[in-house]
Design a protein around this motif. Structure first.
Motif, PDB file in Angstrom:
ATOM      1  N   PRO A 210       0.834  -1.200   0.000  1.00 39.23           N
ATOM      2  CA  PRO A 210       0.000   0.000   0.000  1.00 39.23           C
ATOM      3  C   PRO A 210       0.876   1.261   0.000  1.00 39.23           C
ATOM      4  N   HIS A 213       1.740   4.169   3.674  1.00 38.30           N
ATOM      5  CA  HIS A 213       2.681   3.988   4.776  1.00 38.30           C
ATOM      6  C   HIS A 213       4.107   4.171   4.268  1.00 38.30           C
ATOM      7  N   THR A 214       5.006   4.313   5.231  1.00 37.71           N
ATOM      8  CA  THR A 214       6.427   4.496   4.939  1.00 37.71           C
ATOM      9  C   THR A 214       6.987   3.461   3.960  1.00 37.71           C
ATOM     10  N   HIS A 215       6.616   2.197   4.147  1.00 39.87           N
ATOM     11  CA  HIS A 215       7.239   1.137   3.351  1.00 39.87           C
ATOM     12  C   HIS A 215       6.931   1.308   1.859  1.00 39.87           C
ATOM     13  N   LYS A 236      -2.590  -4.258  -5.378  1.00 43.91           N
ATOM     14  CA  LYS A 236      -2.397  -4.835  -4.041  1.00 43.91           C
ATOM     15  C   LYS A 236      -1.593  -6.113  -4.179  1.00 43.91           C
ATOM     16  N   VAL A 255       6.361  -7.078   3.159  1.00 51.90           N
ATOM     17  CA  VAL A 255       6.258  -7.394   4.583  1.00 51.90           C
ATOM     18  C   VAL A 255       6.356  -8.925   4.672  1.00 51.90           C
ATOM     19  N   THR A 257       4.439 -11.231   5.559  1.00 58.04           N
ATOM     20  CA  THR A 257       3.268 -11.966   5.043  1.00 58.04           C
ATOM     21  C   THR A 257       3.381 -12.218   3.537  1.00 58.04           C
ATOM     22  N   MET A 308      10.842   2.547  10.924  1.00 60.16           N
ATOM     23  CA  MET A 308       9.648   3.020  11.633  1.00 60.16           C
ATOM     24  C   MET A 308       9.105   4.225  10.896  1.00 60.16           C
ATOM     25  N   MET A 313      14.102   4.340   7.452  1.00 56.24           N
ATOM     26  CA  MET A 313      14.861   3.109   7.701  1.00 56.24           C
ATOM     27  C   MET A 313      16.090   3.399   8.565  1.00 56.24           C
ATOM     28  N   SER A 410       0.265  -6.706  12.741  1.00 53.92           N
ATOM     29  CA  SER A 410      -0.503  -7.717  12.022  1.00 53.92           C
ATOM     30  C   SER A 410      -0.357  -7.486  10.525  1.00 53.92           C
ATOM     31  N   GLY A 411       0.281  -8.425   9.851  1.00 60.39           N
ATOM     32  CA  GLY A 411       0.471  -8.277   8.399  1.00 60.39           C
ATOM     33  C   GLY A 411       1.192  -6.987   8.042  1.00 60.39           C
ATOM     34  N   TYR A 413       0.821  -4.123   9.587  1.00 60.43           N
ATOM     35  CA  TYR A 413       0.100  -2.948  10.096  1.00 60.43           C
ATOM     36  C   TYR A 413       0.197  -2.907  11.614  1.00 60.43           C
ATOM     37  N   ASP A 442      -0.545 -16.417   8.975  1.00 57.83           N
ATOM     38  CA  ASP A 442      -0.561 -15.533   7.801  1.00 57.83           C
ATOM     39  C   ASP A 442      -0.108 -14.116   8.153  1.00 57.83           C
ATOM     40  N   PHE A 443      -0.634 -13.562   9.232  1.00 59.89           N
ATOM     41  CA  PHE A 443      -0.358 -12.161   9.560  1.00 59.89           C
ATOM     42  C   PHE A 443       0.797 -11.982  10.553  1.00 59.89           C
ATOM     43  N   LYS A 472     -10.620  -2.500   9.463  1.00 58.87           N
ATOM     44  CA  LYS A 472     -10.740  -3.957   9.551  1.00 58.87           C
ATOM     45  C   LYS A 472      -9.503  -4.627  10.189  1.00 58.87           C
ATOM     46  N   TYR A 473      -8.307  -4.167   9.797  1.00 56.62           N
ATOM     47  CA  TYR A 473      -7.119  -4.858  10.282  1.00 56.62           C
ATOM     48  C   TYR A 473      -6.919  -4.716  11.787  1.00 56.62           C
TER      49      TYR A 473
HETATM   50  C1  MLC Z   1      -6.150  -7.461   5.633  1.00 57.11           C
HETATM   51  N1  MLC Z   1      -6.826  -7.932   6.698  1.00 57.11           N
HETATM   52  C2  MLC Z   1      -6.009  -7.925   7.744  1.00 57.11           C
HETATM   53  C3  MLC Z   1      -4.790  -7.394   7.290  1.00 57.11           C
HETATM   54  N2  MLC Z   1      -4.909  -7.113   5.970  1.00 57.11           N
HETATM   55  N3  MLC Z   1      -6.188  -8.309   9.020  1.00 57.11           N
HETATM   56  C4  MLC Z   1      -5.160  -8.178   9.859  1.00 57.11           C
HETATM   57  N4  MLC Z   1      -3.967  -7.674   9.489  1.00 57.11           N
HETATM   58  C5  MLC Z   1      -3.757  -7.273   8.217  1.00 57.11           C
HETATM   59  N5  MLC Z   1      -2.584  -6.770   7.850  1.00 57.11           N
HETATM   60  C6  MLC Z   1      -8.198  -8.434   6.789  1.00 57.11           C
HETATM   61  C7  MLC Z   1      -9.003  -8.212   5.564  1.00 57.11           C
HETATM   62  O1  MLC Z   1      -9.761  -7.053   5.738  1.00 57.11           O
HETATM   63  C8  MLC Z   1      -9.872  -9.465   5.493  1.00 57.11           C
HETATM   64  O2  MLC Z   1     -10.962  -9.402   6.344  1.00 57.11           O
HETATM   65  C9  MLC Z   1      -9.020 -10.515   6.051  1.00 57.11           C
HETATM   66  O3  MLC Z   1      -8.088  -9.841   6.906  1.00 57.11           O
HETATM   67  C10 MLC Z   1      -8.251 -11.297   5.025  1.00 57.11           C
HETATM   68  O4  MLC Z   1      -7.873 -10.413   3.990  1.00 57.11           O
HETATM   69  P1  MLC Z   1      -6.866 -10.798   2.865  1.00 57.11           P
HETATM   70  O5  MLC Z   1      -7.568 -10.719   1.553  1.00 57.11           O
HETATM   71  O6  MLC Z   1      -6.161 -12.046   3.204  1.00 57.11           O
HETATM   72  O7  MLC Z   1      -5.891  -9.594   3.048  1.00 57.11           O
HETATM   73  P2  MLC Z   1      -5.147  -8.841   1.953  1.00 57.11           P
HETATM   74  O8  MLC Z   1      -6.038  -7.838   1.349  1.00 57.11           O
HETATM   75  O9  MLC Z   1      -4.490  -9.861   1.072  1.00 57.11           O
HETATM   76  O10 MLC Z   1      -4.059  -8.059   2.808  1.00 57.11           O
HETATM   77  C11 MLC Z   1      -3.020  -8.691   3.510  1.00 57.11           C
HETATM   78  C12 MLC Z   1      -1.737  -7.940   3.224  1.00 57.11           C
HETATM   79  C13 MLC Z   1      -1.964  -6.466   3.584  1.00 57.11           C
HETATM   80  C14 MLC Z   1      -0.632  -8.543   4.049  1.00 57.11           C
HETATM   81  C15 MLC Z   1      -1.365  -8.059   1.746  1.00 57.11           C
HETATM   82  O11 MLC Z   1      -2.369  -6.377   4.939  1.00 57.11           O
HETATM   83  C16 MLC Z   1      -0.788  -5.611   3.312  1.00 57.11           C
HETATM   84  O12 MLC Z   1      -0.549  -5.195   2.186  1.00 57.11           O
HETATM   85  N6  MLC Z   1       0.014  -5.331   4.354  1.00 57.11           N
HETATM   86  C17 MLC Z   1       1.178  -4.458   4.225  1.00 57.11           C
HETATM   87  C18 MLC Z   1       1.184  -3.449   5.329  1.00 57.11           C
HETATM   88  C19 MLC Z   1       2.300  -2.403   5.153  1.00 57.11           C
HETATM   89  O13 MLC Z   1       2.593  -1.944   4.063  1.00 57.11           O
HETATM   90  N7  MLC Z   1       2.945  -2.018   6.251  1.00 57.11           N
HETATM   91  C20 MLC Z   1       4.048  -1.066   6.225  1.00 57.11           C
HETATM   92  C21 MLC Z   1       3.921  -0.098   7.383  1.00 57.11           C
HETATM   93  S1  MLC Z   1       5.330   1.008   7.398  1.00 57.11           S
HETATM   94  P3  MLC Z   1     -12.368 -10.062   5.963  1.00 57.11           P
HETATM   95  O14 MLC Z   1     -12.999 -10.301   7.284  1.00 57.11           O
HETATM   96  O15 MLC Z   1     -13.027  -9.030   5.147  1.00 57.11           O
HETATM   97  O16 MLC Z   1     -12.079 -11.321   5.214  1.00 57.11           O
HETATM   98  C22 MLC Z   1       6.329   0.402   8.643  1.00 57.11           C
HETATM   99  C23 MLC Z   1       7.719   0.934   8.722  1.00 57.11           C
HETATM  100  C24 MLC Z   1       8.633  -0.069   8.133  1.00 57.11           C
HETATM  101  O17 MLC Z   1       5.954  -0.464   9.350  1.00 57.11           O
HETATM  102  O18 MLC Z   1       9.594  -0.496   8.782  1.00 57.11           O
HETATM  103  O19 MLC Z   1       8.372  -0.429   6.998  1.00 57.11           O
END
Ligand code: MLC
Ligand code: AMP
Length: 507
Positions: A210, A213-215, A236, A255, A257, A308, A313, A410-411, A413, A442-443, A472-473
């Motif tokens: 996404p 966020h920073t990443h 995505k 990440v 995941t 963070m 980084m 979580s994943g 986030y 998974d997460f 949601k997350y």
């Molecule tokens: C989605 N869901 C999550 C979730 N992502 N639940 C918990 N944790 C998460 N991270 C929910 C959905 O809404 C859905 O709910 C169910 O879980 C399953 O969804 P999915 O289809 O499996 O999820 P998906 O859309 O594929 O997303 C998972 C993911 C995504 C891992 C691809 O969360 C993602 O792109 N994460 C990256 C986060 C990121 O970029 N972080 C960087 C932060 S910066 P339901 O009930 O509707 O089924 C940072 C600094 C650094 O930290 O060091 O980088």
């Protein structure tokens, strides 16, 4: 005129405007010239809407090239970009807009009716930006205005210390804090990552993160920009698209995941990845098992790094040299890192565990409107207290062993338990609650709510009311009812005992 971040990021791209910046899976290409011209038009629209240097531009839109153009436009216009997770509910958006008082808020056309009163209350001009490729009303008002705008927008003069972005990150008190990042914070980190990871104009980065966020926004996009490379820009992370596009990429950032999901798929093998120069991981701990399994299957050693929102980084495993599983490598060039005792703040001996503190050009300017919080998280000598627990091994590799902050990841986030506990505790029939993270296949960590109730309640009675209030997350995957929460002699809830008790919940 010089705009420190815009000119720094675009130096290579402006010199070769015909080169591709981003390619979509349908083959549509955005060149560096397109990026320049379109971000100029968006910047002109922002200016017409009254944006002046120092203003904030808040954005909650689906991932698209246009959203990246809006990021660059905001920087060009001298304002601070404030991206918001697309999963945030209107209640969450209300908090961010009230706190940051942006001059402009850009949202999805479908959300316009719901968010208009919130934008109005915060005094923001509302514009809309629809999905890439959409037309008419669905394309949104920003694109319509941009078509009529001037393409020769001169970037506003901005220096290294001027504000370029505000990214909200949840806090232990439950109130989100806006981390203020300067032009130099972002540019210096992009430059150091380009050097550390050897990015060049020949790089093609598979971008499935996404961009709020920073990443995904800074690490992936800014590093590619300063190198003059290009992105394969996915809406995505989705296994089919990732495997279809992988042959065209040279590098990928994810990440953990992403990598555990790829490992569940037979398409991950040596042949599919042999051409790849680099896989990096961060935002959450990459289990050593995942690192090893990925190498066994592909021959590729994932490069893990640590950062963070507040600091960009901080450390990275070496590009050349041993990428050590279970570690986050060495401090980046220009960044100082030390491990200190939690109580006395004094450096501990190598090999001992303490709190990680960092100082350098990557470290943010403070929290928006929260001078006390900012002061509390910096030492007098300028080191930032990360709240992560770590140690330095015998060879100088930094190992993250846990967190001194009540945080679940979580994943990739961040979820701060307090924010969820406060809402659960207000629900009818609830005495108190503790929100924890337990291992999730998974997460990485799955959010769980442990609740003490006055009467018999169903899980749904707790979960349903959270839907409207929390993205949601952040919503617990499970609610467990207990008679009482374990407490120590000081009365503090012992979350470690709860985490141990429910460690197999998702296995
Ligand atoms: C989605 N869901 C999550 C979730 N992502 N639940 C918990 N944790 C998460 N991270 C929910 C959905 O809404 C859905 O709910 C169910 O879980 C399953 O969804 P999915 O289809 O499996 O999820 P998906 O859309 O594929 O997303 C998972 C993911 C995504 C891992 C691809 O969360 C993602 O792109 N994460 C990256 C986060 C990121 O970029 N972080 C960087 C932060 S910066 P339901 O009930 O509707 O089924 C940072 C600094 C650094 O930290 O060091 O980088
Ligand atoms: P965020 O506030 O979303 O930027 O998340 C930052 C936090 O993610 C850090 O404070 C760490 O706790 C965690 N983090 C980031 N990268 C890593 C990593 N490689 N290993 C372990 N934790 C990480």
């Amino acid at each position: 005129m010089t705009n420190h971040l815009f000119h720094g990021l675009m130096q290579k791209g402006l010199a070769a405007p015909e080169r591709p910046f981003a390619v979509l899976p349908d083959g549509a290409v955005t060149s560096y010239g397109d990026l320049d011209a379109r971000s100029a038009r968006f910047a002109a629209v922002l200016k017409e809407a009254g944006v002046v240097p120092g203003d904030r531009v808040a954005v909650q839109v689906d991932k698209s090239i246009e959203a990246l153009e809006l990021y660059l436009a905001t920087v060009r216009a001298g304002a601070a970009f404030l991206p918001l997770n697309t999963g945030y509910t209107p209640a969450e958006i209300d908090y961010f807009l009230t706190d940051a008082t942006p001059r402009v808020f850009v949202c999805d056309p479908k959300a316009e009716a719901t968010l208009a009163p919130i934008a109005e209350k915060a005094g923001a001009v509302l514009m809309t930006l629809g999905k890439a490729g959409s037309s008419g009303e669905a394309a949104g008002t920003l694109r319509a205005r941009a078509e009529a705008a001037d393409a020769d927008f001169e970037p506003v003069d901005r220096g290294p210390d001027d504000l370029a972005a505000i990214l909200y990150t949840s806090g232990t008190t439950g109130r989100s804090k806006g981390a203020m990042l300067s032009h130099a914070n972002l540019l210096s980190n992009a430059q150091v990552l380009r050097e550390t990871w050897a990015f060049t104009e020949d790089d093609v980065l598979l971008h499935a993160l996404p961009i709020f966020h920073t990443h995904g926004l800074f690490v992936a996009t800014n590093t590619t920009l300063v190198a003059g490379g290009s992105l394969i820009f996915l809406a995505k992370f989705d296994l089919d698209t990732v495997f279809a596009e992988l042959p065209k990429a040279t590098s990928m950032m994810g990440v953990p995941t992403f990598y555990t999901r790829m490992l569940t798929d037979d398409r991950l093998n040596r042949e599919a990845t042999a051409h790849m120069r680099l896989f990096t991981s961060g935002s959450a701990p990459l289990l050593a098992d995942t690192h090893v399994a990925f190498e066994q299957r592909t021959g590729q050693r994932i490069l893990e790094r640590y950062g963070m929102t507040e600091t960009n980084m901080n450390t990275s495993n070496p590009y050349d040299g041993e990428r050590r599983a279970g570690t986050v490598g060495f401090p980046l060039e220009g960044t100082e890192l030390r491990i200190v005792g939690k109580e006395d703040g004094k450096s501990v001996a190598d090999g001992e565990i303490g709190v990680i503190e960092v100082r350098g050009p990557n470290v943010f300017q403070g929290y928006w409107n929260m001078p006390e919080k900012t002061a509390a998280e910096f030492r007098e000598d300028g080191f930032f207290i990360t709240g992560d627990l770590g140690m330095i091994d015998a060879d100088g590799y930094v190992v993250i062993v846990g967190r001194d902050k009540d945080l679940v990841i979580s994943g990739g986030y961040n979820v701060y338990p307090k924010e969820i506990e406060q809402i659960i505790d207000e629900l009818p029939g609830v005495v108190e609650s503790a929100v924890i993270g337990v291992p999730h296949p998974d997460f990485g960590e799955g959010v769980v709510g442990v609740v003490v109730a006055k009467e018999k309640l169903e899980e749904a009675a707790i979960l349903a009311p959270l839907h409207d209030q929390l993205a949601k997350y952040k919503q617990p995957k499970r609610i467990l009812f207990v008679d009482e929460l374990p407490r120590n002699t000081m009365g503090k809830v012992q979350k470690n005992l709860l985490r141990d008790a429910y460690s197999d919940l998702f296995s």
